[in-house]
Design a protein around this motif. Structure first.
Motif, PDB file in Angstrom:
ATOM      1  N   LYS A 249       0.829  -1.215   0.000  1.00 30.84           N
ATOM      2  CA  LYS A 249       0.000   0.000   0.000  1.00 30.84           C
ATOM      3  C   LYS A 249       0.864   1.266   0.000  1.00 30.84           C
ATOM      4  N   THR A 250       1.875   1.291   0.885  1.00 22.73           N
ATOM      5  CA  THR A 250       2.726   2.479   0.990  1.00 22.73           C
ATOM      6  C   THR A 250       3.496   2.707  -0.308  1.00 22.73           C
ATOM      7  N   ALA A 251       4.064   1.639  -0.847  1.00 16.31           N
ATOM      8  CA  ALA A 251       4.838   1.759  -2.089  1.00 16.31           C
ATOM      9  C   ALA A 251       3.933   2.252  -3.216  1.00 16.31           C
TER      10      ALA A 251
ATOM     11  N   HIS B 283       4.964   5.209  10.887  1.00 19.04           N
ATOM     12  CA  HIS B 283       5.113   5.816   9.568  1.00 19.04           C
ATOM     13  C   HIS B 283       6.116   5.074   8.715  1.00 19.04           C
ATOM     14  N   SER B 284       5.945   5.157   7.410  1.00 19.46           N
ATOM     15  CA  SER B 284       6.974   4.578   6.556  1.00 19.46           C
ATOM     16  C   SER B 284       7.297   5.438   5.343  1.00 19.46           C
ATOM     17  N   LEU B 285       6.706   6.650   5.274  1.00 23.96           N
ATOM     18  CA  LEU B 285       6.977   7.504   4.109  1.00 23.96           C
ATOM     19  C   LEU B 285       8.422   7.988   4.071  1.00 23.96           C
TER      20      LEU B 285
ATOM     21  N   PHE C  79      -3.454   9.263   0.224  1.00 21.45           N
ATOM     22  CA  PHE C  79      -3.282   8.838   1.611  1.00 21.45           C
ATOM     23  C   PHE C  79      -2.687   7.452   1.689  1.00 21.45           C
ATOM     24  N   ASP C  80      -1.587   7.369   2.411  1.00 23.76           N
ATOM     25  CA  ASP C  80      -0.915   6.083   2.572  1.00 23.76           C
ATOM     26  C   ASP C  80      -1.734   5.169   3.477  1.00 23.76           C
ATOM     27  N   THR C  81      -2.279   5.727   4.517  1.00 24.98           N
ATOM     28  CA  THR C  81      -3.083   4.913   5.417  1.00 24.98           C
ATOM     29  C   THR C  81      -4.530   4.965   4.978  1.00 24.98           C
TER      30      THR C  81
HETATM   31 MG   LIG Z   1       2.318   0.831   4.721  1.00 24.68          MG
END
Ligand SMILES: [Mg+2]
Ligand SMILES: Nc1ncnc2c1ncn2[C@@H]1O[C@H](COP(=O)(O)OP(=O)(O)OP(=O)(O)O)[C@@H](O)[C@H]1O
Length: 327
Positions: free
Chosen positions: A32-34, A59-61, A153-155
């Motif tokens: 999802k984040t990628a 967080h992972s951004l 939105f990442d989340t």
């Molecule tokens: Mg993620």
């Protein structure tokens, strides 16, 4: 059953010129984040002002971009028009607690109740839903701010959006009822008071603002011209089951589903008879689940992404992913 992409990610975005809020949902670890990062980069390259935001406390951004973007909107090095922002949830939670503390103190004073506010504050804030709703409020604030053309939105606040919308009628009934009884109480108090001067009522103000924000959030989140939730899966049983459930909920609540993205597909061209059994078996497994994907999500698959040799980190791999996502 069709086994090809009818409406690609690129076509979907092209067909929705007013698309402003993009979300990525799915089981943990599916990408999802990628994919949020890759999408944001692609949109920024189209010349839109893009905000890539995360409300997740883990967080992972910053890790994804190789740049510290915690605590404030930060221009991403090397990508014009792209800002990234890891929202400090601890800070918001503290602020929300303080707000609630003020409201409760005011109310206790108003109602002449001589109890310490702190007990009420504890019971109002010591539950996981409080943290979740603080994050949700953060997100709504950013959305309502309107400083950017597009928000990624990442989340994906999947459960949250569903709960919010499912509850929104209850909320508005509840708030309206509260408002009415607050009104009654206020006029009674004004009637009894000697001064007869109109009092400011912070609790009432809060309820009205709250109801209006809920209404706006609901409006934005259910508008398929502006909002789309994309569901990420792998060709595997559990991630498919997870998004099947999500999509069902979202349909029930009228939240627009943008489509399904299948991630980490092993490139068959690189597999032959001499490949290790492990690889051949996994390819066969993915094949079986791809059949299920095409069946279950007919017409909704927007992209099929390969499993890369390396993890997706930094602008270079993200750009490759973006190019594969928007073909
Ligand atoms: Mg993620
Ligand atoms: N197509 C891909 N090929 C190779 N690695 C990938 C691919 N997509 C994602 N990854 C890697 O898989 C890992 C999980 O991806 P990511 O963090 O984006 O998932 P997530 O769904 O956001 O996870 P979480 O639920 O923990 O937030 C990361 O190390 C990422 O770099």
């Amino acid at each position: 059953m069709t086994t090809s992409i009818e409406t690609s990610m690129k076509k979907y975005v092209g067909d929705h010129q007013r698309l402003k809020y993009l979300f990525f949902g799915g089981k943990g670890g599916v990408g999802k984040t990628a994919l949020a990062g890759a999408t944001a980069i692609w949109l920024a390259k189209q010349g839109r002002r893009v905000m890539l935001a995360s409300t997740n406390p883990v967080h992972s951004l910053s890790g994804l971009l190789g740049q510290n973007v915690f605590g404030k909107p930060t221009l991403v090095d090397g990508v014009p028009n792209l800002w990234a922002y890891e929202i400090d949830t601890k800070d918001t939670i503290e602020r929300s607690k303080q707000e609630i503390r003020d409201k409760i103190q005011w109310f206790l004073k108003f109602a002449d109740i001589s109890t310490k506010a702190e007990e009420f504050v504890e019971s109002a804030t010591m539950n996981p839903a409080f943290e979740e709703s603080a994050m949700f409020e953060n997100m709504v604030d950013l959305m309502l701010g309107g400083e950017y053309d597009v928000y990624v939105f990442d989340t994906a606040p999947t459960a949250n959006a569903r709960r919010l919308l499912g509850m929104s009628q209850v909320y508005s009934l509840w708030v309206n009822k509260m408002l009415k009884s607050r009104d009654d109480a206020r006029s009674l108090r004004e009637l009894l008071s000697f001064t007869k001067k109109k009092e400011k009522d912070p609790l009432m103000d809060y309820l009205v603002t709250f109801r209006d924000r809920m209404g706006k959030a609901r409006e934005m989140l259910t508008d398929s011209a502006q909002t789309a939730f994309f569901f990420v899966t792998l060709p595997e049983a559990l991630p498919i089951a997870v998004i099947t459930r999500f999509i069902g909920w979202f349909h029930d609540f009228g939240i627009p589903v943008g489509g399904v993205i299948v991630n980490m597909i092993i490139d068959k061209k690189q597999v032959n008879d001499k490949s290790p059994d492990f690889v051949k078996n996994r390819v066969a497994m993915q094949d079986r689940y791809m059949t299920e994907v095409w069946e279950k999500f007919e017409g909704m698959v927007r992209a099929n992404l390969p499993l890369y040799e390396k993890e997706v980190r930094g602008l270079e791999t993200l750009t490759t992913m973006a190019d594969n996502l928007f073909v």
